[in-house]
Design a protein around this motif. Structure first.
Motif, mmCIF file in Angstrom:
data_model
loop_
_atom_site.group_PDB
_atom_site.id
_atom_site.type_symbol
_atom_site.label_atom_id
_atom_site.label_comp_id
_atom_site.label_asym_id
_atom_site.label_seq_id
_atom_site.Cartn_x
_atom_site.Cartn_y
_atom_site.Cartn_z
ATOM 1 N N LEU A 28 0.823 -1.207 0.000
ATOM 2 C CA LEU A 28 0.000 0.000 0.000
ATOM 3 C C LEU A 28 0.859 1.259 0.000
ATOM 4 N N ILE A 29 1.955 1.260 0.746
ATOM 5 C CA ILE A 29 2.867 2.406 0.708
ATOM 6 C C ILE A 29 3.359 2.620 -0.717
ATOM 7 N N GLY A 30 3.681 1.530 -1.413
ATOM 8 C CA GLY A 30 4.100 1.639 -2.800
ATOM 9 C C GLY A 30 3.018 2.191 -3.698
ATOM 10 N N MET A 31 1.766 1.783 -3.480
ATOM 11 C CA MET A 31 0.675 2.277 -4.312
ATOM 12 C C MET A 31 0.399 3.760 -4.041
ATOM 13 N N VAL A 32 0.475 4.182 -2.778
ATOM 14 C CA VAL A 32 0.300 5.603 -2.451
ATOM 15 C C VAL A 32 1.413 6.429 -3.082
ATOM 16 N N GLY A 39 0.624 12.483 -9.538
ATOM 17 C CA GLY A 39 -0.136 13.705 -9.293
ATOM 18 C C GLY A 39 -1.602 13.498 -8.997
ATOM 19 N N PHE A 40 -2.021 12.274 -8.670
ATOM 20 C CA PHE A 40 -3.423 12.023 -8.350
ATOM 21 C C PHE A 40 -3.764 12.542 -6.954
ATOM 22 N N GLU A 41 -4.984 13.014 -6.787
ATOM 23 C CA GLU A 41 -5.523 13.316 -5.457
ATOM 24 C C GLU A 41 -6.069 12.031 -4.864
ATOM 25 N N ILE A 42 -5.548 11.641 -3.703
ATOM 26 C CA ILE A 42 -5.983 10.408 -3.047
ATOM 27 C C ILE A 42 -7.138 10.716 -2.101
ATOM 28 N N ILE A 43 -8.270 10.111 -2.364
ATOM 29 C CA ILE A 43 -9.431 10.252 -1.484
ATOM 30 C C ILE A 43 -9.347 9.245 -0.346
ATOM 31 N N ALA A 44 -8.989 8.026 -0.671
ATOM 32 C CA ALA A 44 -8.861 6.982 0.341
ATOM 33 C C ALA A 44 -7.814 5.986 -0.126
ATOM 34 N N ALA A 45 -7.182 5.339 0.831
ATOM 35 C CA ALA A 45 -6.230 4.272 0.534
ATOM 36 C C ALA A 45 -6.384 3.218 1.609
ATOM 37 N N GLU A 166 -18.006 -15.108 -7.275
ATOM 38 C CA GLU A 166 -17.401 -13.834 -7.632
ATOM 39 C C GLU A 166 -15.951 -13.792 -7.175
ATOM 40 N N VAL A 167 -15.161 -13.002 -7.884
ATOM 41 C CA VAL A 167 -13.736 -12.924 -7.596
ATOM 42 C C VAL A 167 -13.494 -12.278 -6.231
ATOM 43 N N SER A 168 -12.440 -12.709 -5.567
ATOM 44 C CA SER A 168 -12.045 -12.148 -4.277
ATOM 45 C C SER A 168 -11.130 -10.949 -4.483
ATOM 46 N N PHE A 169 -11.065 -10.070 -3.487
ATOM 47 C CA PHE A 169 -10.063 -9.009 -3.453
ATOM 48 C C PHE A 169 -8.721 -9.560 -2.981
ATOM 49 N N ALA A 170 -8.741 -10.762 -2.404
ATOM 50 C CA ALA A 170 -7.541 -11.510 -2.005
ATOM 51 C C ALA A 170 -6.651 -10.735 -1.043
ATOM 52 N N GLY A 171 -7.266 -9.964 -0.146
ATOM 53 C CA GLY A 171 -6.478 -9.210 0.815
ATOM 54 C C GLY A 171 -5.608 -8.154 0.184
ATOM 55 N N GLY A 172 -6.023 -7.661 -0.976
ATOM 56 C CA GLY A 172 -5.222 -6.688 -1.704
ATOM 57 C C GLY A 172 -5.341 -5.280 -1.163
ATOM 58 N N VAL A 173 -4.700 -4.354 -1.878
ATOM 59 C CA VAL A 173 -4.658 -2.952 -1.466
ATOM 60 C C VAL A 173 -5.215 -2.076 -2.579
ATOM 61 N N PHE A 174 -5.603 -0.850 -2.213
ATOM 62 C CA PHE A 174 -6.261 0.016 -3.185
ATOM 63 C C PHE A 174 -6.005 1.481 -2.873
ATOM 64 N N ALA A 202 -12.449 6.993 -8.603
ATOM 65 C CA ALA A 202 -12.188 5.676 -9.180
ATOM 66 C C ALA A 202 -11.233 4.922 -8.266
ATOM 67 N N MET A 203 -11.315 3.604 -8.325
ATOM 68 C CA MET A 203 -10.418 2.769 -7.522
ATOM 69 C C MET A 203 -9.393 2.097 -8.427
ATOM 70 N N VAL A 204 -8.131 2.224 -8.035
ATOM 71 C CA VAL A 204 -7.053 1.448 -8.641
ATOM 72 C C VAL A 204 -6.576 0.484 -7.569
#
Length: 332
Positions: A28-32, A39-45, A166-174, A202-204
């Motif tokens: 998650l630190i890497g994704m942030v 230059g994205f505005e992060i609403i939530a992580a 349905e597919v799992s999020f598999a404990g991932g990060v966003f 939007a969610m990445v």
């Protein structure tokens, strides 16, 4: 408790103290860092919780970590109605109140991310909503956009709600990003990216964390490049993982930690702005096991460090006090 201090001690000695890829904080630190670099505005992580909440429609049950919970009211909450997403997401939390929606390890990991990135939770106990994957950017947005967050730039944990097929999020990060150019994000929506219903966010996401299997990447970063995983920059003690009493606790009460989720009976884990533990600060969660209360603590009161007796004079405690002296005296 002492990660920022160890990080700065390593830097002073020309060493690398790093989180480990495969675990959610590093990813998650890497994704942030990635989102900020672009230059994205992060609403939530944040991350999804350790186990999915799987809806068995035929039996009106939620299955989670080999346990079954009768929850017939979920049938009426399965689809979030337009313009009522935040309200219905809150109703899901209420109807699942007997289930464990967030755990100490979740908050521990998010504390590490807060200290590395400067992002804070929207509230100390987190919202921890039950969400289907496409709902995340709609619900984890600000009140102004119909979401549940007071402000942007927040850390959050959600519980992945899904059907068995349905597919799992598999404990991932966003990360949930603000959509500043509607045409671009509509193009991306058409490519299958997860955009909120109103197109405002939007969610990445990275739908996995492979635990120790990803550790070699962190070793390569440290050994070849002299860098910590995630590129989080200067780690500071911004947030502490502490505990709040959920019932009155008498003087002499002894705290015991139990189980995989590090439960301490009578307490709720929370993430609060960091402060020195001496002089009225709250007790770090991982100093509580084995300690006793010197005085009564009332329900809804955070457990102060000064109210504890029988805290071992451990290396952990000594290093925490050194961290407090180094960081908070400098700020004063």
């Amino acid at each position: 408790m002492i990660g920022p201090y160890l990080t700065h001690q390593a830097l002073e000695k020309g060493l690398v103290f790093t989180p480990l890829d495969g675990d959610q904080p590093s990813l998650l630190i890497g994704m942030v860092t990635w989102a900020r670099t672009l230059g994205f505005e992060i609403i939530a992580a944040g991350k999804s919780s350790e186990y999915d909440f799987v809806w068995d429609e035929a039996n009106q049950e939620i299955h989670c970590n080999d346990a079954r919970y009768p929850l017939p009211s979920m049938a009426d909450l399965w689809t979030l109605a337009d313009s009522r997403e935040a309200e219905m997401a809150g109703a899901r939390i209420e109807t699942a109140s007997d289930m464990q929606l967030i755990s100490v390890p979740d908050l521990c990991e998010m504390t590490n991310v807060a200290n590395a990135t400067g992002l804070f939770p929207d509230r100390p106990e987190f919202h921890a909503p039950l969400l289907r994957i496409p709902e995340v950017p709609t619900v984890l947005d600000t009140h102004e956009q119909g979401g549940i967050l007071k402000h942007g730039g927040r850390l959050e944990v959600f519980n992945c709600l899904r059907r068995p097929d349905e597919v799992s999020f598999a404990g991932g990060v966003f990360v949930v990003l603000r959509c500043e150019d509607p045409a671009s994000w509509e193009l991306l929506r058409g490519k299958g990216h997860v955009v909120s219903r109103n197109g405002a966010s939007a969610m990445v996401y990275l739908p996995r964390h492979l635990l120790g299997l990803e550790a070699p990447i962190s070793l390569l970063d440290a050994v070849l490049h002299g860098l910590p995983s995630g590129g989080g920059g200067a780690t500071q003690p911004r947030v502490d993982l502490v505990a709040r009493a959920i019932r009155d606790l008498p003087a002499g009460h002894r705290f015991e930690m139990n189980g995989h989720h590090r439960v301490i009976d009578g307490l709720r884990p929370e993430a609060h702005p960091a402060r020195p533990i001496d002089g009225g600060g709250a007790a770090p969660f991982y100093l509580l096991p084995g300690a006793r209360l010197l005085r009564d603590v009332t329900a809804d009161e955070p457990i102060p460090f000064d109210a504890l007796d029988n805290v071992p004079d451990s290396a952990l405690l000594r290093l925490r006090r050194e961290q407090d002296r180094n960081f908070f005296q400098e700020q004063a």
